[in-house]
Design a protein around this motif. Structure first.
Motif, PDB file in Angstrom:
ATOM      1  N   GLU A 198       0.846  -1.193   0.000  1.00  9.66           N
ATOM      2  CA  GLU A 198       0.000   0.000   0.000  1.00  9.66           C
ATOM      3  C   GLU A 198       0.880   1.242   0.000  1.00  9.66           C
ATOM      4  OE1 GLU A 198      -3.641   1.976   2.653  1.00  9.66           O
ATOM      5  OE2 GLU A 198      -2.562   0.198   3.352  1.00  9.66           O
ATOM      6  N   TYR A 205      -9.765  -3.616  -2.298  1.00 10.60           N
ATOM      7  CA  TYR A 205      -8.969  -2.397  -2.184  1.00 10.60           C
ATOM      8  C   TYR A 205      -9.747  -1.179  -2.691  1.00 10.60           C
ATOM      9  CZ  TYR A 205      -4.952  -5.417  -1.258  1.00 10.60           C
ATOM     10  OH  TYR A 205      -4.085  -6.327  -0.716  1.00 10.60           O
ATOM     11  N   THR A 251     -12.939  -0.741  -2.463  1.00 18.28           N
ATOM     12  CA  THR A 251     -13.876  -0.396  -1.389  1.00 18.28           C
ATOM     13  C   THR A 251     -13.162   0.347  -0.268  1.00 18.28           C
ATOM     14  OG1 THR A 251     -15.185  -2.358  -1.922  1.00 18.28           O
ATOM     15  CG2 THR A 251     -15.554  -1.339   0.219  1.00 18.28           C
ATOM     16  N   LYS A 252     -11.953  -0.102   0.029  1.00 18.89           N
ATOM     17  CA  LYS A 252     -11.191   0.560   1.099  1.00 18.89           C
ATOM     18  C   LYS A 252     -10.822   1.981   0.707  1.00 18.89           C
ATOM     19  CE  LYS A 252      -7.217  -0.079   4.125  1.00 18.89           C
ATOM     20  NZ  LYS A 252      -6.110  -0.963   4.530  1.00 18.89           N
ATOM     21  N   GLU A 289     -12.427   2.017   4.825  1.00 19.05           N
ATOM     22  CA  GLU A 289     -12.355   0.698   5.447  1.00 19.05           C
ATOM     23  C   GLU A 289     -12.666  -0.344   4.373  1.00 19.05           C
ATOM     24  OE1 GLU A 289     -11.436  -0.143   8.412  1.00 19.05           O
ATOM     25  OE2 GLU A 289     -11.189   1.906   9.173  1.00 19.05           O
ATOM     26  N   LYS A 290     -11.952  -1.453   4.458  1.00 20.31           N
ATOM     27  CA  LYS A 290     -12.070  -2.428   3.370  1.00 20.31           C
ATOM     28  C   LYS A 290     -13.455  -3.053   3.289  1.00 20.31           C
ATOM     29  CE  LYS A 290      -9.621  -6.167   1.116  1.00 20.31           C
ATOM     30  NZ  LYS A 290      -8.439  -7.031   1.111  1.00 20.31           N
ATOM     31  N   ASN A 291     -14.119  -3.229   4.417  1.00 18.57           N
ATOM     32  CA  ASN A 291     -15.408  -3.916   4.410  1.00 18.57           C
ATOM     33  C   ASN A 291     -16.581  -2.982   4.684  1.00 18.57           C
ATOM     34  OD1 ASN A 291     -14.244  -6.494   3.989  1.00 18.57           O
ATOM     35  ND2 ASN A 291     -13.645  -6.568   6.158  1.00 18.57           N
TER      36      ASN A 291
END
Length: 817
Positions: free
Chosen positions: A9, A100, A102-103, A108-110
């Protein structure tokens, strides 16, 4: 499935964030990796890692960071606005890329459909170069109307603006390249090829489109192989390639992961294979460090070289401790310099590493790998220019929720870059970019070298020919390979369709007689122009042989000419003898004027032969038949008049006979005039209605053009001959009846023989005339004229000349009485 052990990242805050989802690792391994240690086989269960680092994609991450930093320092572009970035290495995994994305969107990833960020708003995304990852990302971002720019995806299925209205492309789609592939195959006559597809399925649409275009151009596919782990070492796959007559393989797709292993397995039997690679496979040059020379002399399509970007600030003079802040750079150190990492899990996957210290120049390592065009650099600037145009507007309402309207500004971006030139999107939402076809020439112990074959100009210009590839330096073994299902049909033959199930596999058939083919693999044979004919090989047209009774080429013409002249001179000599002895009884008998006229007619008939010799023209065609028809009519009329006068003279000898009044020159002159004028009238009518003319007969004989006289009206032609035959028949009958009359100089029996010869010649001439063509038909006519004229001359005048010259004792009045 557990979380990836290694997450790569890169993050920097700013007023607006540009998301980067780049596949710096090209393969995700979901099964445990085994390592051999002192304790045997060990593996952290349930984990997966990203393998096989892609140096080019790592450089794309650095280029993206470089571009954003330069924009932040530019006072004329987005003033008072700072750009940030949020970049992930997706490992070419659609699941990763969605997580990724979505993050990046939510923080936040979820946290789907939530926005958890405190600073910076998302402007748009720059997607990676793999098909499936971009496809997954495009479906997600099209729902939220976020702008996405792909920097090296050419698949046509992602170019539908109705399905993906916010998706833009830095490169043209595959259609232009596929057209160039078709032209390349046609140029070398390759109609039997193989196709290899990437393991990620990115080449499925491309191969289908290519298959469709090939069918339209008569090119066939022998096999399609998808590169999967189970097919790489499969002996059946090797057997398909080695046994196939397809010596050209077209590669479709973008992922080259398994091709590394495939080339290693293929190396032993690919010496005769020529590959055609798409642009993304330029990274295969790294294989030359392993001396995989089986790929030499292949073709590859490449984008123009990138502009020079100074990445030394990120890579030069880097120490191992300083590179730990860059997870990908740490992998480079561990992989290439075999340095132990502080992360024990990385050391597990790189068991040969050791403790490193000091400074290493990573820029040299990165510079050794092939460079791509800096499309990602341009993509960052496209987003920056679109943001600049939007936020320079005074309408503040458009700036709220700008993310869902930014794609409209991206669509209308139009600016000029000092290095890249004019930047804009065309109707297919792509930036027009030229494509270069190069020949991949390399050597066993050196870096690969390239030679440019052609430039395919965007969007649709594809060269018809590739003239630069005839040099043996472009080919294995110095000659163009043959990639065909069957041997080519040589010139002079054609493809025989229906002889095989597959249209590219065919037999050859010789062209029919009278047709030719001048190129290999001709589907049809062609007829030559009327004045030409195929040669013996039937591979080209040659001028037809022009045939007529030529003075220079035919010996028989010389014979006819000599015979005609000699006969003419002989007839003239006889005429002179008769004039010299005109007062002798034998010349006076049976009207000497008729004898003079008959001799003149025979002389003209011999000269008439020359109208039939040489190259016929319209004038000679009109004169030849009409002239000898009229001349012979005069001659035969003279003989008829002689025969009638013999009969009248015998009857007039009786005392008080009424036949005496018919004696004299008036009756024979009238007979000659009347019967000759009838023939003249027939000829005039014929010439008035449908006269003869010069004709070129191209059908009677193969390979010849017969220059002949077309009679025009067949009725007119046979009327002339028929009337002449009628006069001869009447004259023969009268002379035959008068042959026994008691007269010492009775010519009736000579006329009878002359007419018998005359009629026999012309009756025999008719079937010979009808059964021949060309100059032989003319020769029959000439022979008939000369034979019949000689018959008249010999039968009538030779006996008289014998008496005049050799028996003067018989040429007296006493003998007559």
């Amino acid at each position: 499935m557990s979380k990836p052990r290694f997450e790569y990242e890169y993050h920097k805050e700013g007023d607006f964030i540009i998301g980067g989802l780049i596949s710096a690792h090209v393969y995700s391994q979901y099964t445990a990796r085994f390592a051999f240690g002192s304790g045997g086989i060990t593996s952290p269960p349930g984990d997966y890692v990203c393998e096989e680092l892609d140096f080019e994609e790592y450089k794309n991450i650095l280029v993206m960071i470089l571009a954003i930093n330069k924009i932040n320092k530019d006072p004329n572009l987005l003033p008072n606005i700072t750009l940030g970035y949020h970049i992930f290495d997706t490992c070419n995994d659609p699941i990763n890329i969605l997580g990724y994305a979505t993050k990046i969107l939510s923080g936040e990833k979820n946290a789907h459909n939530y926005y958890c960020k405190e600073h910076g708003e998302m402007a748009g995304f720059i997607g990676n170069s793999e098909f499936y990852s971009n496809n997954a990302l495009a479906q997600l971002l099209s729902l939220y109307r976020y702008t996405q720019i792909t920097y090296r995806v050419t698949d046509t299925s992602l170019k539908d603006g109705n399905i993906y209205p916010t998706l833009f492309h830095m490169t043209p789609d595959d259609r232009v390249r596929l057209k160039a592939v078709i032209k390349l195959l046609q140029h070398f006559g390759w109609n039997w090829v193989g196709i290899i597809i990437s393991e990620d399925g990115s080449g499925d649409e491309e191969s289908q489109e290519l298959n469709k275009m090939m069918r339209e151009h008569g090119i066939c596919i022998d096999y399609i192989i998808q590169l999967k782990r189970k097919t790489i070492n499969d002996f059946r796959t090797s057997g398909i390639i080695t046994k196939s007559k397809a010596k050209v393989i077209i590669v479709c797709g973008t992922s080259i992961t398994h091709f590394y292993h495939f080339v290693f397995h293929l190396h032993s039997f690919a010496e005769n294979i020529t590959f055609i690679f798409p642009p993304s496979w330029i990274k295969l040059t790294d294989l030359y460090y392993l001396k995989y020379t089986s790929l030499n002399y292949s073709f590859i399509f490449v984008w123009p070289r990138e502009q020079k970007l100074n990445l030394d600030v990120y890579t030069k003079g880097v120490t191992f401790s300083s590179c730990l802040n860059d997870p990908l750079l740490e992998d480079i150190w561990v992989l290439w310099f075999q340095c132990l990492s502080p992360n024990p899990h990385k050391n597990f996957y790189f068991p040969k590493a050791y403790q490193c210290t000091g400074v290493r120049d990573v820029s040299t390592l990165l510079a050794s790998h092939t460079t791509h065009p800096s499309f990602i650099y341009t993509a960052v600037y496209v987003l920056a220019h679109a943001l600049h145009r939007m936020f320079m507007k005074k309408n503040k309402s458009e700036q709220n929720g700008f993310q869902h309207r930014l794609h409209k500004y991206v669509r209308n971006v139009h600016y000029t870059d000092p290095d890249d030139g004019e930047i804009f999107f065309n109707e297919r939402r792509e930036i027009p970019t030229d494509l270069i076809l190069q020949s991949w020439i390399s050597f066993t112990n050196g870096r690969p070298s390239y030679k440019t074959i052609a430039t395919i100009q965007s969007p649709d210009y594809v060269p018809e020919q590739f003239p630069n590839v005839s040099d043996p330096v472009f080919w294995k073994k110095g000659k163009v390979p043959v990639s065909r299902c069957s041997d080519p049909c040589l010139p002079g033959s054609r493809k025989k369709f229906g002889s095989s199930i597959h249209k590219c596999c065919n037999e050859c058939a010789q062209c029919p007689e009278g047709e030719m083919s001048s190129i290999s693999d001709s589907e049809n044979c062609m007829k030559c122009p009327e004045d030409e004919w195929p040669n013996k090989k039937q591979d080209r047209c040659v001028p037809r042989v022009v045939e007529f009774l030529s003075y220079t080429d035919d010996p028989i013409v010389a014979v006819f000419s000599a015979a005609s002249i000699l006969s003419f001179l002989l007839t003239g000599l006889i005429l002179r003898i008769f004039i010299h002895y005109q007062d002798t009884p034998i010349v006076k008998a049976n009207n000497r004027n008729l004898s003079y006229l008959l001799l003149v007619s025979i002389m003209l008939s011999f000269l008439c032969v020359f109208l039939f010799l040489g190259h016929p023209v319209d004038v000679t065609c009109m004169l030849r038949v009409t002239s000898f028809g009229v001349i012979f009519s005069v001659a035969v009329s003279s003989l008829l008049a002689k025969s009638i006068m013999v009969c009248i003279a015998f009857k007039a000898t009786k005392p008080g006979s009424p036949w005496r009044k018919w004696m004299g020159a008036k009756l024979p002159n009238s007979i000659i005039c009347v019967f000759s004028l009838v023939q003249v009238q027939i000829c005039v009518t014929w010439l008035s209605i449908s006269p003869p003319f010069q004709d070129r007969d191209t059908h009677s004989y193969q390979g010849k053009i017969i220059i002949q006289c077309n009679e025009g009206s067949v009725i007119g032609f046979y009327s002339v001959l028929g009337y002449m035959g009628l006069l001869a028949a009447v004259s023969f009958i009268i002379a035959f009846l008068a042959r026994t009359l008691p007269d010492s100089f009775n010519e009736a029996k000579y006329i009878t023989f002359s007419m018998l010869v005359f009629c026999s010649v012309w009756i025999a001439m008719i079937p010979a005339y009808l059964s021949t063509r060309g100059k032989y038909m003319v020769a029959v006519e000439v022979f008939a004229i000369m034979a019949s004229s000689s018959g008249l001359l010999g039968c009538i005048f030779f006996p008289k000349c014998y008496i005049i010259l050799f028996r003067p004792d018989l040429n007296t009045k006493t003998f007559i009485r």
